[in-house]
Motif scaffolding. Structure first.
Motif, mmCIF file in Angstrom:
data_model
loop_
_atom_site.group_PDB
_atom_site.id
_atom_site.type_symbol
_atom_site.label_atom_id
_atom_site.label_comp_id
_atom_site.label_asym_id
_atom_site.label_seq_id
_atom_site.Cartn_x
_atom_site.Cartn_y
_atom_site.Cartn_z
ATOM 1 N N ASP A 75 0.837 -1.210 0.000
ATOM 2 C CA ASP A 75 0.000 0.000 0.000
ATOM 3 C C ASP A 75 0.865 1.251 0.000
ATOM 4 O O ASP A 75 0.559 2.235 -0.682
ATOM 5 C CB ASP A 75 -0.921 0.003 1.216
ATOM 6 C CG ASP A 75 -2.019 -1.036 1.114
ATOM 7 O OD1 ASP A 75 -2.564 -1.436 2.159
ATOM 8 O OD2 ASP A 75 -2.330 -1.467 -0.022
ATOM 9 N N LYS A 76 1.954 1.229 0.745
ATOM 10 C CA LYS A 76 2.850 2.377 0.828
ATOM 11 C C LYS A 76 3.957 2.334 -0.214
ATOM 12 O O LYS A 76 4.774 3.249 -0.288
ATOM 13 C CB LYS A 76 3.476 2.452 2.228
ATOM 14 C CG LYS A 76 2.479 2.729 3.334
ATOM 15 C CD LYS A 76 3.168 2.854 4.687
ATOM 16 C CE LYS A 76 2.156 3.178 5.782
ATOM 17 N NZ LYS A 76 2.806 3.283 7.121
ATOM 18 N N LYS A 77 3.997 1.239 -0.988
ATOM 19 C CA LYS A 77 5.031 1.076 -2.021
ATOM 20 C C LYS A 77 6.422 1.256 -1.411
ATOM 21 O O LYS A 77 7.299 1.915 -1.986
ATOM 22 C CB LYS A 77 4.805 2.038 -3.178
ATOM 23 C CG LYS A 77 3.456 1.857 -3.863
ATOM 24 C CD LYS A 77 3.334 2.658 -5.117
ATOM 25 C CE LYS A 77 1.923 2.578 -5.699
ATOM 26 N NZ LYS A 77 1.513 1.182 -5.981
ATOM 27 N N THR A 78 6.600 0.659 -0.271
ATOM 28 C CA THR A 78 7.832 0.812 0.476
ATOM 29 C C THR A 78 8.353 -0.550 0.910
ATOM 30 O O THR A 78 7.571 -1.414 1.334
ATOM 31 C CB THR A 78 7.610 1.708 1.713
ATOM 32 O OG1 THR A 78 7.149 2.987 1.283
ATOM 33 C CG2 THR A 78 8.907 1.889 2.497
ATOM 34 N N VAL A 79 9.659 -0.717 0.803
ATOM 35 C CA VAL A 79 10.333 -1.915 1.280
ATOM 36 C C VAL A 79 11.259 -1.503 2.414
ATOM 37 O O VAL A 79 11.999 -0.517 2.289
ATOM 38 C CB VAL A 79 11.124 -2.603 0.155
ATOM 39 C CG1 VAL A 79 11.922 -3.785 0.697
ATOM 40 C CG2 VAL A 79 10.175 -3.069 -0.945
ATOM 41 N N TYR A 80 11.225 -2.247 3.489
ATOM 42 C CA TYR A 80 12.015 -1.935 4.664
ATOM 43 C C TYR A 80 13.104 -2.987 4.863
ATOM 44 O O TYR A 80 12.931 -4.152 4.510
ATOM 45 C CB TYR A 80 11.128 -1.908 5.910
ATOM 46 C CG TYR A 80 9.971 -0.945 5.817
ATOM 47 C CD1 TYR A 80 8.701 -1.392 5.467
ATOM 48 C CD2 TYR A 80 10.144 0.408 6.073
ATOM 49 C CE1 TYR A 80 7.634 -0.522 5.378
ATOM 50 C CE2 TYR A 80 9.082 1.296 5.992
ATOM 51 C CZ TYR A 80 7.830 0.818 5.641
ATOM 52 O OH TYR A 80 6.777 1.697 5.549
ATOM 53 N N LEU A 81 14.190 -2.554 5.452
ATOM 54 C CA LEU A 81 15.214 -3.486 5.902
ATOM 55 C C LEU A 81 15.499 -3.170 7.363
ATOM 56 O O LEU A 81 16.142 -2.166 7.674
ATOM 57 C CB LEU A 81 16.493 -3.374 5.069
ATOM 58 C CG LEU A 81 17.572 -4.396 5.415
ATOM 59 C CD1 LEU A 81 17.107 -5.819 5.065
ATOM 60 C CD2 LEU A 81 18.887 -4.086 4.698
ATOM 61 N N GLN A 82 14.971 -4.011 8.238
ATOM 62 C CA GLN A 82 15.220 -3.868 9.657
ATOM 63 C C GLN A 82 16.527 -4.563 9.987
ATOM 64 O O GLN A 82 16.672 -5.764 9.723
ATOM 65 C CB GLN A 82 14.089 -4.475 10.473
ATOM 66 C CG GLN A 82 14.291 -4.424 11.979
ATOM 67 C CD GLN A 82 14.297 -3.014 12.528
ATOM 68 O OE1 GLN A 82 13.445 -2.205 12.162
ATOM 69 N NE2 GLN A 82 15.233 -2.714 13.410
#
Length: 128
Positions: A75-82
């Motif tokens: 939905d946010k078109k975002t990929v995260y790397l924690q």
């Protein structure tokens, strides 16, 4: 093509955590797998993790398993790397990159040449 913006890097002490974000824009973003790569000084760029757009599965390099987690918010078109328990050897410029279709994992690695669109990179520095 997709456009990528990576941010979230910084300076942390060993054992600390950071969360990187990669915001994607363009047509058919959901059709692209998004990977994270890193490049330390005088070293080749190496794959760290990938979120697969086809299988919805994830891949992490062996040295990152248990410490790094990639996730994707469509939905946010975002990929995260924690990134947790960071170590000095994790210091590098981190890039996100996109490839149409799956992550292109070969021999348990992802490769720069298989990714077409790149973000600008964000610096991660881990002090000992």
């Amino acid at each position: 093509d997709v456009q990528l913006q990576a941010f979230g890097g910084g300076l942390v002490q060993a054992g600390g955590s950071l969360r990187l974000s990669c915001v994607a824009s363009g047509r058919n973003v959901d059709s692209y797998s998004i990977g994270w790569f890193r490049q330390a000084p005088e070293k080749d760029r190496e794959g760290v993790a990938c979120a697969d757009s086809r299988s919805k599965e994830t891949w992490h390099r062996s040295s990152a398993k248990g410490r790094f987690t990639i996730s994707r918010d469509y939905d946010k078109k975002t990929v995260y790397l924690q990134m947790n328990n960071l170590q000095p050897e994790d210091s590098a410029v981190y890039y996100c990159a996109a490839t149409i279709g799956d992550c292109s994992v070969v021999n348990d690695m992802i490769y720069v040449d298989d990714y077409d669109d790149w973000g600008q990179g964000t610096q991660v520095t881990v002090s000992s």
